[in-house]
Design an enzyme around this catalytic site. Structure first.
Site, PDB file in Angstrom:
ATOM      1  N   GLN A  15      50.784 -41.693  60.084  1.00  0.00           N
ATOM      2  CA  GLN A  15      51.996 -41.595  59.267  1.00  0.00           C
ATOM      3  C   GLN A  15      52.263 -40.152  58.860  1.00  0.00           C
ATOM      4  O   GLN A  15      51.339 -39.404  58.540  1.00  0.00           O
ATOM      5  CB  GLN A  15      51.851 -42.458  58.018  1.00  0.00           C
ATOM      6  CG  GLN A  15      51.987 -43.938  58.301  1.00  0.00           C
ATOM      7  CD  GLN A  15      51.910 -44.787  57.042  1.00  0.00           C
ATOM      8  OE1 GLN A  15      50.921 -45.472  56.815  1.00  0.00           O
ATOM      9  NE2 GLN A  15      52.948 -44.754  56.230  1.00  0.00           N
ATOM     10  N   SER A  58      43.891 -41.758  60.799  1.00  0.00           N
ATOM     11  CA  SER A  58      44.276 -42.958  60.059  1.00  0.00           C
ATOM     12  C   SER A  58      44.870 -44.012  60.999  1.00  0.00           C
ATOM     13  O   SER A  58      44.193 -44.512  61.889  1.00  0.00           O
ATOM     14  CB  SER A  58      45.257 -42.584  58.934  1.00  0.00           C
ATOM     15  OG  SER A  58      45.564 -43.694  58.129  1.00  0.00           O
ATOM     16  N   LEU A  59      46.173 -44.317  60.859  1.00  0.00           N
ATOM     17  CA  LEU A  59      46.833 -45.288  61.727  1.00  0.00           C
ATOM     18  C   LEU A  59      46.662 -44.940  63.208  1.00  0.00           C
ATOM     19  O   LEU A  59      46.596 -45.818  64.068  1.00  0.00           O
ATOM     20  CB  LEU A  59      48.314 -45.341  61.347  1.00  0.00           C
ATOM     21  CG  LEU A  59      49.273 -46.334  62.001  1.00  0.00           C
ATOM     22  CD1 LEU A  59      49.805 -45.861  63.332  1.00  0.00           C
ATOM     23  CD2 LEU A  59      48.661 -47.722  62.139  1.00  0.00           C
ATOM     24  N   ARG A 111      48.731 -54.858  58.594  1.00  0.00           N
ATOM     25  CA  ARG A 111      48.168 -53.735  57.833  1.00  0.00           C
ATOM     26  C   ARG A 111      49.242 -53.054  56.997  1.00  0.00           C
ATOM     27  O   ARG A 111      49.050 -52.768  55.807  1.00  0.00           O
ATOM     28  CB  ARG A 111      47.539 -52.731  58.805  1.00  0.00           C
ATOM     29  CG  ARG A 111      46.865 -51.509  58.181  1.00  0.00           C
ATOM     30  CD  ARG A 111      46.388 -50.589  59.306  1.00  0.00           C
ATOM     31  NE  ARG A 111      45.540 -49.486  58.859  1.00  0.00           N
ATOM     32  CZ  ARG A 111      45.976 -48.272  58.550  1.00  0.00           C
ATOM     33  NH1 ARG A 111      47.276 -48.011  58.602  1.00  0.00           N
ATOM     34  NH2 ARG A 111      45.123 -47.318  58.195  1.00  0.00           N
ATOM     35  N   HIS A 163      44.206 -44.763  51.685  1.00  0.00           N
ATOM     36  CA  HIS A 163      42.800 -44.357  51.772  1.00  0.00           C
ATOM     37  C   HIS A 163      42.127 -44.130  50.420  1.00  0.00           C
ATOM     38  O   HIS A 163      41.000 -43.640  50.366  1.00  0.00           O
ATOM     39  CB  HIS A 163      42.635 -43.128  52.676  1.00  0.00           C
ATOM     40  CG  HIS A 163      43.101 -43.384  54.076  1.00  0.00           C
ATOM     41  ND1 HIS A 163      42.397 -44.180  54.949  1.00  0.00           N
ATOM     42  CD2 HIS A 163      44.210 -42.993  54.736  1.00  0.00           C
ATOM     43  CE1 HIS A 163      43.054 -44.248  56.096  1.00  0.00           C
ATOM     44  NE2 HIS A 163      44.166 -43.547  55.990  1.00  0.00           N
ATOM     45  N   GLN A 166      38.361 -48.669  56.525  1.00  0.00           N
ATOM     46  CA  GLN A 166      39.115 -47.433  56.747  1.00  0.00           C
ATOM     47  C   GLN A 166      40.344 -47.345  55.856  1.00  0.00           C
ATOM     48  O   GLN A 166      40.768 -46.261  55.458  1.00  0.00           O
ATOM     49  CB  GLN A 166      39.520 -47.362  58.234  1.00  0.00           C
ATOM     50  CG  GLN A 166      40.361 -46.176  58.637  1.00  0.00           C
ATOM     51  CD  GLN A 166      41.669 -46.603  59.291  1.00  0.00           C
ATOM     52  OE1 GLN A 166      42.335 -47.510  58.802  1.00  0.00           O
ATOM     53  NE2 GLN A 166      42.021 -45.957  60.384  1.00  0.00           N
TER      54      GLN A 166
END
Length: 308
Positions: A10, A91-92, A116, A200, A249
């Site tokens: 993102q 991340s993603l 998610r 996170h 995560q």
């Protein structure tokens, strides 16, 4: 030459992204069509025509960036680029890496990412969470700032992006306090980011736990190439490890500096960022100037990377 493929998350999205790639590679439309079938709406049309504010919504950004990462990598490989011996994602972006490493089918990954994004969006009411980038302070100073600012609420380092660049997240008031404290400690910049989901941070724990159900239902496999998890800076081993790590995560920091170090220690000397923007390429250069970096953010970048 050993190549590591990187996938952005993102923040790298932009309206109209990948239009030039789609003009040269029909497979781009195929990727977005498969995503649209899972999502129940035309993802390509939304990405091409929606305003930046709409594209920045978590429930839109996450599916869009998964599709964009996979599409960019497939274009790169189709054009004759090195498919990569190691992979990782920010991340993603880890979901794109796992698809391209044949650890999960794209449609299954899209189903998990859709869930998610919904869980993360719903985890903290809009306006109650925040994120901020702090530049020019050592990691331990940022951690101390968070400890001090967090007396009235959660604020934690959540992205260790490169030396001197850390993103913090948590409750909006505590993040705002951390920004002011960081400035007083000599930060070169400390700025709030245009997001309301404190990704996170420990505020996302319930979302991560709830995601486990979707992860258990997905058909994961042992990756065909080494994929380094950015929360652990260690290789994924098997399907169960992938499920456990992707669940946690959501509420654990992204250790990007350590992840790049792990990829380099694994032999990678060439890094190819597959997806919109050049954020990860910039971070790699900050982490280790000796590494070669290319970006597949469009036709121009792809042609330059092939020529190099």
């Amino acid at each position: 030459m050993t190549t590591a493929i990187l996938f952005p998350g993102q923040g790298s999205q932009s309206p109209g992204m990948q239009a030039d790639l789609a003009g040269r590679f029909p497979l781009v439309n195929d990727v977005y069509a498969e995503a649209s079938e899972v999502l129940g709406y035309d993802l390509w049309a939304l990405v091409q025509s929606a305003p930046a504010e709409k594209l920045a919504e978590t429930t839109v950004t996450q599916p869009a960036m998964l599709a964009a990462g996979v599409a960019a990598w497939r274009c790169w490989v189709d054009a004759g680029g090195d498919a990569g011996q190691l992979m990782s994602g920010h991340s993603l972006g880890e979901y794109s890496a796992l698809v391209c490493a044949d650890a999960i089918d794209f449609a299954d990954a899209m189903r998990v990412v859709k869930r998610r994004s919904e869980l993360m969006q719903a985890a903290v009411p809009v306006g109650q969470g925040a994120m901020a980038a702090i530049l020019g302070l050592d990691d331990d100073v940022v951690e101390a700032v968070c400890d001090e600012a967090g007396q009235g609420g959660v604020v934690e380092p959540v992205n260790y992006n490169s030396p001197g660049q850390v993103v913090v997240a948590g409750a909006a008031d505590a993040v705002a306090a951390a920004v002011e404290l960081a400035k007083s400690r000599g930060a070169r910049r400390a700025i709030l980011l245009p997001v309301s989901v404190p990704s996170h941070s420990s505020m996302m724990r319930e979302a991560g736990v709830a995601l486990s159900e979707s992860l258990q239902a997905a058909a994961f496999r042992t990756p065909a190439v080494t994929v380094i998890g950015a929360a652990t800076a260690k290789p994924y081993t098997d399907a169960d490890d992938i499920r456990t790590t992707l669940s946690s995560q959501v509420y654990r920091p992204v250790r990007w500096t350590a992840t790049i170090a792990a990829l380099a220690a694994g032999g990678a000397n060439t890094f190819v960022e597959c997806g919109p923007g050049k954020v990860l390429a910039g971070l790699v250069r900050r982490i280790d100037k000796s590494l070669t970096v290319a970006t597949i953010d469009g036709v121009d970048g792809l042609d330059k990377a092939l020529a190099a």
